[in-house]
Design an enzyme around this catalytic site. Structure first.
Site, short mmCIF file in Angstrom:
data_model
loop_
_atom_site.label_atom_id
_atom_site.label_comp_id
_atom_site.label_asym_id
_atom_site.label_seq_id
_atom_site.Cartn_x
_atom_site.Cartn_y
_atom_site.Cartn_z
NE ARG A 15 -1.17 2.07 2.75
CZ ARG A 15 -0.53 3.45 3.18
NH1 ARG A 15 -0.80 4.84 2.14
NH2 ARG A 15 0.09 3.65 4.38
CG ASP A 16 2.88 4.23 3.15
OD1 ASP A 16 3.65 5.59 2.76
OD2 ASP A 16 3.81 4.34 4.28
CG HIS A 207 4.41 4.46 8.77
ND1 HIS A 207 2.63 3.50 8.03
CD2 HIS A 207 4.38 5.46 8.05
CE1 HIS A 207 2.93 4.37 6.65
NE2 HIS A 207 4.13 5.14 6.84
CB CYS A 240 3.28 10.21 1.26
SG CYS A 240 1.41 11.01 1.72
CG ASN A 249 7.23 3.47 4.47
OD1 ASN A 249 6.07 2.85 3.69
ND2 ASN A 249 6.17 3.74 5.63
P1 HMG Z 1 -13.10 15.00 -1.84
O1 HMG Z 1 -12.76 15.28 -3.33
O2 HMG Z 1 -12.98 15.68 -0.50
O3 HMG Z 1 -14.20 14.29 -1.47
O4 HMG Z 1 -11.96 14.44 -1.20
P2 HMG Z 1 -15.86 14.07 -2.38
O5 HMG Z 1 -16.57 13.03 -0.67
O6 HMG Z 1 -15.84 15.30 -2.50
O7 HMG Z 1 -15.59 12.98 -3.49
C1 HMG Z 1 -15.06 13.61 -4.08
C2 HMG Z 1 -14.59 12.09 -5.19
O8 HMG Z 1 -14.40 11.38 -4.81
C3 HMG Z 1 -16.56 11.06 -6.07
O9 HMG Z 1 -16.28 10.42 -6.75
C4 HMG Z 1 -16.54 10.10 -4.53
O10 HMG Z 1 -17.03 9.35 -5.15
C5 HMG Z 1 -14.61 9.64 -5.48
P3 HMG Z 1 -17.29 11.83 -8.81
O11 HMG Z 1 -18.05 12.07 -7.45
O12 HMG Z 1 -16.09 12.97 -8.10
O13 HMG Z 1 -16.47 11.18 -9.59
N1 HMG Z 1 -14.66 8.91 -3.88
C6 HMG Z 1 -14.61 7.93 -3.59
N2 HMG Z 1 -14.07 7.47 -4.33
C7 HMG Z 1 -13.52 5.79 -4.16
N3 HMG Z 1 -13.18 5.82 -2.87
C8 HMG Z 1 -13.69 6.63 -1.55
C9 HMG Z 1 -14.31 7.57 -2.16
N4 HMG Z 1 -14.54 9.10 -1.66
C10 HMG Z 1 -14.56 9.71 -2.39
N5 HMG Z 1 -12.99 6.22 -0.37
C11 HMG Z 1 -10.52 11.84 -0.18
C12 HMG Z 1 -12.06 13.24 -0.06
C13 HMG Z 1 -10.63 12.33 0.90
C14 HMG Z 1 -11.87 11.12 -0.95
C15 HMG Z 1 -9.33 12.42 -0.86
O14 HMG Z 1 -8.93 12.82 -0.45
C16 HMG Z 1 -8.31 10.78 -0.70
O15 HMG Z 1 -8.96 9.75 -1.49
N6 HMG Z 1 -6.93 11.46 -0.99
C17 HMG Z 1 -6.50 10.16 -0.87
C18 HMG Z 1 -5.38 10.53 0.00
C19 HMG Z 1 -4.45 9.54 -0.18
O16 HMG Z 1 -4.90 8.07 -0.44
N7 HMG Z 1 -2.90 9.37 0.59
C20 HMG Z 1 -2.45 8.32 0.51
C21 HMG Z 1 -2.99 7.75 1.51
S1 HMG Z 1 -1.98 8.34 2.93
C22 HMG Z 1 -0.17 7.85 3.34
O17 HMG Z 1 0.08 8.24 3.06
C23 HMG Z 1 0.18 8.75 4.65
C24 HMG Z 1 0.62 7.26 5.97
O18 HMG Z 1 1.41 6.34 5.08
C25 HMG Z 1 0.63 7.30 7.14
C26 HMG Z 1 2.12 7.96 6.62
O19 HMG Z 1 3.50 8.06 6.26
O20 HMG Z 1 1.88 9.65 7.13
C27 HMG Z 1 -0.94 5.87 6.52
MG MG Z 2 3.51 6.12 5.27
#
Ligand code: HMG
Ligand code: MG
Length: 311
Positions: A15-16, A207, A240, A249
């Site tokens: 995933r990450d 993490h 990220c 990581n």
């Molecule tokens: P948004 O645009 O504010 O959300 O995004 P929305 O509710 O207005 O939806 C917009 C569109 O996205 C819509 O589709 C929804 O249906 C769709 P449209 O009508 O435009 O066709 N949608 C989705 N589709 C599939 N699955 C869903 C979903 N939710 C909405 N769950 C949202 C908000 C959170 C969805 C967006 O910002 C997002 O997906 N962000 C992803 C961020 C991400 O994955 N980042 C990487 C992972 S985090 C990380 O790596 C850190 C970590 O490792 C720890 C660290 O190292 O710090 C964990």
């Molecule tokens: Mg991470």
């Protein structure tokens, strides 16, 4: 505080790691990687994200990945779920654990999940309630706990505040994430101790991204305060998409080598992880970022060159 004698490693490479690859990684490759990691003995693998495919297209095949992996009893397959849509997808795909992911920095919260910290907690609340109702394990991840690419310094009090909110949501485990790898050991201990004042130490995890080469030191520092769960990524995959310049990581192989060398058990076969790291590095055409992986692969190649030919 004595060091733990068993550490749980959560393998987050699928995933990450893979979320950050520029080219799309074929679903078959993701499935093969997860199967190899399963065989290596991990009890927890972060396998997919159910996020917007517009935001992170690399994770769009999460349902397919989850459907095709060969699961092992005793291994939990986790998935990131930022909202109810993500939760529903993850549950339909058979995720054993869902991960809500927030941040200790307002700026990062906006960039990563398009809302404030307070709004994110409100979005997580129904996810947490549904997870509890359905008996699915719930993990909370706190990005930028050691620093933020947009805001810089992040006060310990901001981390503690999110730990408290995630505890109130009913998280079974909470990750202290150094998204951009800027933390150093004394600060890491300060943050871990402060978090442990709010949440059970044995369910807190570290993490650490290895951008500044501090991750192993930060793991050792965390072990010293009693943290016994760490995330790591095979071959050091990753970064990220919303933290420019962040590298992967800490490499799982390097963590295992250190822990096993210290007499700390993980239940994971290091050699099998090295082979999985070699597989994925070659499959996606990327240099293997694990020092231990590279060293052992070189040693094995030299040993096989030196071996007499079979007749
Ligand atoms: P948004 O645009 O504010 O959300 O995004 P929305 O509710 O207005 O939806 C917009 C569109 O996205 C819509 O589709 C929804 O249906 C769709 P449209 O009508 O435009 O066709 N949608 C989705 N589709 C599939 N699955 C869903 C979903 N939710 C909405 N769950 C949202 C908000 C959170 C969805 C967006 O910002 C997002 O997906 N962000 C992803 C961020 C991400 O994955 N980042 C990487 C992972 S985090 C990380 O790596 C850190 C970590 O490792 C720890 C660290 O190292 O710090 C964990
Ligand atoms: Mg991470």
């Amino acid at each position: 505080m004595t060091m733990p004698n068993y550490v749980k490693i959560v393998e987050v490479g699928p995933r990450d790691g893979l979320q950050n690859e520029k080219a799309m990684v074929p679903t078959d490759v993701k499935v093969a990687l997860i199967n190899q990691l399963t065989d290596a003995g991990f009890v927890n693998i972060e396998a997919a994200s159910f996020v917007s495919p517009k935001w992170v297209p690399q994770m769009a095949d999460g349902a397919d990945v989850m459907a095709r992996i060969q699961r092992r009893a005793g291994t939990l397959y986790s998935a990131l779920t930022p909202n109810m849509k993500g939760f529903e997808g993850a549950i339909a795909a058979g995720a054993d654990e869902v991960v809500i992911f927030g941040a200790a920095s307002e700026a990062f919260s906006q960039k990563n999940i398009n809302c404030s910290i307070a709004e994110s907690i409100a979005r997580f609340a129904p996810v947490a309630a549904a997870a509890k109702e359905q008996g699915v394990r719930l993990r909370g991840s706190i990005s930028c706990a050691l620093g933020c690419p947009y805001q810089g310094e992040v006060p310990v009090s901001s981390v503690v505040d999110v730990v408290r909110r995630m505890r109130e949501l009913g998280c079974d485990e909470i990750d202290i994430a150094d998204t951009i790898g800027v933390g150093t050991p004394v600060r890491v201990q300060e943050v871990m101790r402060a978090a442990a004042a709010e949440f059970a130490l044995d369910r807190l995890s570290g993490h650490f991204h290895d951008t500044y080469g501090q991750a192993l030191s930060n793991i050792l520092a965390s072990l010293e305060v009693g943290v016994a769960i760490f995330h790591a990524s095979v071959a050091g995959l990753g970064g990220c998409p919303y933290a420019k310049g962040a590298t992967g990581n800490v490499a799982t192989e390097d963590v295992l080598y250190m822990l096993h060398g210290m007499g700390i058990h993980t239940g994971i076969d290091l050699e099998a992880v090295v082979r999985a790291g070699d597989y994925i590095s070659q499959a996606i055409g990327r240099a293997n970022s694990s020092r231990v992986g590279r060293a052992l692969l070189t040693k094995w190649a030299a040993a096989s060159d030196a071996a007499p030919a079979c007749v």
